[in-house]
Design a protein around this motif. Structure first.
Motif, mmCIF file in Angstrom:
data_model
loop_
_atom_site.group_PDB
_atom_site.id
_atom_site.type_symbol
_atom_site.label_atom_id
_atom_site.label_comp_id
_atom_site.label_asym_id
_atom_site.label_seq_id
_atom_site.Cartn_x
_atom_site.Cartn_y
_atom_site.Cartn_z
ATOM 1 N N ASP A 217 -2.814 10.372 2.662
ATOM 2 C CA ASP A 217 -3.808 10.342 1.698
ATOM 3 C C ASP A 217 -4.164 9.105 1.264
ATOM 4 O OD1 ASP A 217 -5.574 12.010 -0.102
ATOM 5 O OD2 ASP A 217 -4.136 11.917 -1.668
ATOM 6 N N LEU A 218 -4.546 8.140 2.084
ATOM 7 C CA LEU A 218 -5.065 6.828 1.934
ATOM 8 C C LEU A 218 -6.597 6.759 2.185
ATOM 9 C CD1 LEU A 218 -4.260 3.994 1.226
ATOM 10 C CD2 LEU A 218 -3.997 3.529 3.767
ATOM 11 N N THR A 219 -7.189 6.323 1.329
ATOM 12 C CA THR A 219 -8.648 5.796 1.537
ATOM 13 C C THR A 219 -8.664 4.414 1.328
ATOM 14 O OG1 THR A 219 -9.241 7.704 0.106
ATOM 15 C CG2 THR A 219 -10.959 6.140 0.446
ATOM 16 N N ILE A 220 -9.483 3.697 2.688
ATOM 17 C CA ILE A 220 -9.963 2.226 2.811
ATOM 18 C C ILE A 220 -11.207 2.299 2.480
ATOM 19 C CG2 ILE A 220 -9.812 0.644 4.252
ATOM 20 C CD1 ILE A 220 -7.408 1.709 5.779
ATOM 21 N N VAL A 221 -11.553 1.207 1.767
ATOM 22 C CA VAL A 221 -13.054 0.953 1.606
ATOM 23 C C VAL A 221 -13.310 -0.350 2.112
ATOM 24 C CG1 VAL A 221 -15.114 0.866 -0.131
ATOM 25 C CG2 VAL A 221 -13.369 2.646 -0.332
ATOM 26 N N SER A 222 -14.444 -0.704 2.704
ATOM 27 C CA SER A 222 -14.401 -1.793 3.432
ATOM 28 C C SER A 222 -16.033 -2.087 3.626
ATOM 29 C CB SER A 222 -13.560 -2.138 4.451
ATOM 30 O OG SER A 222 -13.925 -3.564 4.903
ATOM 31 N N VAL B 59 0.757 -1.141 0.043
ATOM 32 C CA VAL B 59 0.017 0.165 0.213
ATOM 33 C C VAL B 59 0.737 1.248 0.012
ATOM 34 C CG1 VAL B 59 -1.619 1.052 1.387
ATOM 35 C CG2 VAL B 59 -1.680 -1.314 1.211
ATOM 36 N N LYS B 60 0.667 2.096 -0.924
ATOM 37 C CA LYS B 60 1.485 3.392 -1.225
ATOM 38 C C LYS B 60 0.741 4.588 -0.857
ATOM 39 C CE LYS B 60 4.569 0.659 -2.809
ATOM 40 N NZ LYS B 60 5.666 0.082 -1.602
ATOM 41 N N THR C 194 0.131 5.301 9.230
ATOM 42 C CA THR C 194 0.839 6.334 8.969
ATOM 43 C C THR C 194 1.019 6.653 7.368
ATOM 44 O OG1 THR C 194 2.678 4.876 8.752
ATOM 45 C CG2 THR C 194 2.481 5.884 10.668
ATOM 46 N N ARG C 195 0.161 6.079 6.464
ATOM 47 C CA ARG C 195 0.039 6.209 5.111
ATOM 48 C C ARG C 195 -0.633 7.596 4.940
ATOM 49 N NH1 ARG C 195 2.622 2.151 5.559
ATOM 50 N NH2 ARG C 195 2.851 0.425 4.181
#
Length: 253
Positions: A116-121, A90-91, A113-114
């Motif tokens: 501008d990360l978006t997680i969809v679940s 994951v970048k 700590t990533r």
């Protein structure tokens, strides 16, 4: 009761407590040969109590039948390694899907700590990991709640997923069979996983070693239909050859 019968009963107790045993640990504990332990595990498999896997055996009970909290504990160390390896893919700036499976959830602690990360679940457990964190951005898909999975399923969930496109989908699986491919025990999970794979630029299966050689009840997709597989133990030749032939990357955690 003979010594062998006594040892079998002790191994049963360990499986009830730990869900999984390793040949090396049993050899050290009982001071017998590896062949003796392997005979014990074969006997337990014949009795329908255990199922042999690489390096040991697991309690022969479908993971989907276990309460969510129990599933989190089964093979926790291996799942933690797999989760860390998945998180390394994951970048910053990505939009990713994280499955409700407990092996997929193991990656979450490494993602805080990533940037501008978006997680969809479809998993409420994913959201729970970030209750007190401003990042990453988390979106939980609506649908019918299944408390045994702490996740949403059904047509509404699948339709909501189709509105999203992912850089990466981290997908758990219930079983991996050399001839029948990636499999699940329930249609709900299989449908969501198919949609996730279809909506992602790159799809990665995360599966601990107990999943390989297991036969599920529903074909989810073929062994060639993903980009990579992350697992914690060396795969047998039948699996590694098929993945190599299909250009599926194998990542050992």
């Amino acid at each position: 009761m003979s010594f062998t019968e006594h040892r079998l009963e002790l191994i049963r107790d360990l499986l009830r407590q730990m869900q999984r045993v390793h040949v090396k640990d049993l050899v050290d504990q009982f001071k017998v040969s590896q062949e003796s332990i392997r005979r014990d595990l074969r006997e337990l498999e014949t009795q329908g109590f255990a199922r042999r896997v690489y390096g040991g055996a697991v309690l022969d009970r479908q993971e989907s039948d276990q309460p969510f909290a129990e599933r989190l504990r089964v093979g926790a160390r291996e799942k933690a390694r797999i989760g860390e390896a998945a998180a390394a893919l994951v970048k910053d700036g990505m939009k990713i899907f994280v499955d409700e499976g407990t092996t997929a959830l193991a990656c979450l602690k490494h993602l805080k700590t990533r940037k501008d990360l978006t997680i969809v679940s479809n998993s409420l457990a994913v959201a729970a990991q970030f209750y007190y964190s401003a990042t990453p951005s988390v979106r939980v898909l609506g649908g019918r709640l299944r408390p045994d999975y702490q996740a949403t399923f059904g047509p509404e969930t699948a339709a909501a997923m189709k509105e999203h496109f992912f850089d990466l989908a981290i997908i758990a699986i219930s079983a991996v069979h050399a001839e029948r491919g990636f499999m699940d025990y329930g249609e709900d999970e299989a449908i969501i996983r198919r949609v996730a794979r279809a909506q992602a630029k790159r799809s990665v299966i995360v599966a601990d070693s107990s999943k390989f050689g297991r036969l599920g009840s529903i074909h989810t997709f073929g062994l060639q239909d993903v980009h990579a597989v992350i697992t914690g133990s060396t795969l047998t030749k039948d699996f590694s050859d098929q993945f190599l032939k299909s250009n599926v990357e194998i990542i050992y955690a």
